[in-house]
Scaffold this motif. Structure first.
Motif, PDB file in Angstrom:
ATOM      1  N   ILE A  55     -21.564  -0.872   6.589  1.00  0.00           N
ATOM      2  CA  ILE A  55     -22.330  -1.870   5.836  1.00  0.00           C
ATOM      3  C   ILE A  55     -23.623  -1.255   5.314  1.00  0.00           C
ATOM      4  O   ILE A  55     -24.002  -1.452   4.155  1.00  0.00           O
TER       5      ILE A  55
ATOM      6  N   ILE B 238     -18.713  -0.180  11.890  1.00  0.00           N
ATOM      7  CA  ILE B 238     -18.810  -1.256  10.895  1.00  0.00           C
ATOM      8  C   ILE B 238     -20.259  -1.413  10.432  1.00  0.00           C
ATOM      9  O   ILE B 238     -20.534  -1.552   9.234  1.00  0.00           O
TER      10      ILE B 238
ATOM     11  N   ILE C 188     -14.673  -4.825   3.811  1.00  0.00           N
ATOM     12  CA  ILE C 188     -14.740  -4.248   5.160  1.00  0.00           C
ATOM     13  C   ILE C 188     -13.338  -4.142   5.747  1.00  0.00           C
ATOM     14  O   ILE C 188     -12.973  -3.128   6.357  1.00  0.00           O
TER      15      ILE C 188
END
Length: 206
Positions: free
Chosen positions: A15, A11, A31
């Motif tokens: 990002i 994650i 996301i």
């Protein structure tokens, strides 16, 4: 920064990659879509875990209020804010070919935080004190209120104007009577807000 689980690391990297490509962080919904989460609430749990581990910081009440922390992110921040010049047609604002230099300036001095500096061309906003050659400090966001000075993209054109909304009608108004307002045709023109103006730097100091 504490050690991340494999999913947390994925994650964090997503990002970072998203921000590098688009110039601003993803929303929780984006996301969730990337990792197949059923709701943004699952994303919030992961983001909060990353905050606890010192991997990122969250700004409240902001859809894209994610700031990465870590060796790679800190190195990019120390390099300074990117200065965007003439934008190549169809390219992301922060694409390599558009960034002419980096300015050693604390982005936290602006509120909301500045994500990049955009060089202004022309005098269409001179009555708002925004002159040719100025660097406009921009907070990257897709959301803007009526009356705010925005960086907007219409097709392949990027422009700085004041946004006005009346129902579904949108106008991009100049701050110079010698220039006409831009009124996008919703059936033909795709208007995308790239960010809002949060400050101004005049490189020559005049």
């Amino acid at each position: 920064m504490q050690e991340l689980t494999p999913r947390q690391a994925e994650i964090w990297q997503f990002i970072r990659d998203y921000q590098e490509t688009e110039g601003y962080p993803p929303t929780r919904a984006e996301i969730a879509a990337r990792f197949g989460f059923r709701s943004p609430n699952a994303v919030t749990e992961h983001l909060n875990a990353l905050v606890r581990k010192g991997a990122l910081a969250l700004a409240p009440d902001t859809s894209r209020g994610i700031r990465l922390i870590g060796a790679e992110a800190d190195a990019e921040e120390e390099a300074g804010l990117p200065v965007v010049g003439q934008v190549a047609a169809g390219s992301p604002l922060l694409a390599e070919q558009n960034v002419t230099q980096r300015c050693q300036f604390d982005p936290g001095l602006f509120s909301p935080r500045a994500d990049y500096l955009l060089r202004v061309y022309g005098l269409s906003m001179k009555d708002a004190g925004i002159l040719d050659g100025d660097w406009l400090a921009v907070h990257a966001t897709r959301e803007a209120r009526s009356g705010q000075v925005v960086v907007a993209r219409i097709g392949d054109q990027v422009t700085v104007k004041r946004l006005w909304k009346q129902g579904k009608r949108l106008e991009l108004r100049p701050e110079n009577p010698d220039f006409a307002a831009i009124v996008p045709d919703p059936e033909r023109d795709e208007l995308v807000i790239e960010g809002i103006a949060v400050g101004l730097i005049r490189p020559n100091g005049t």
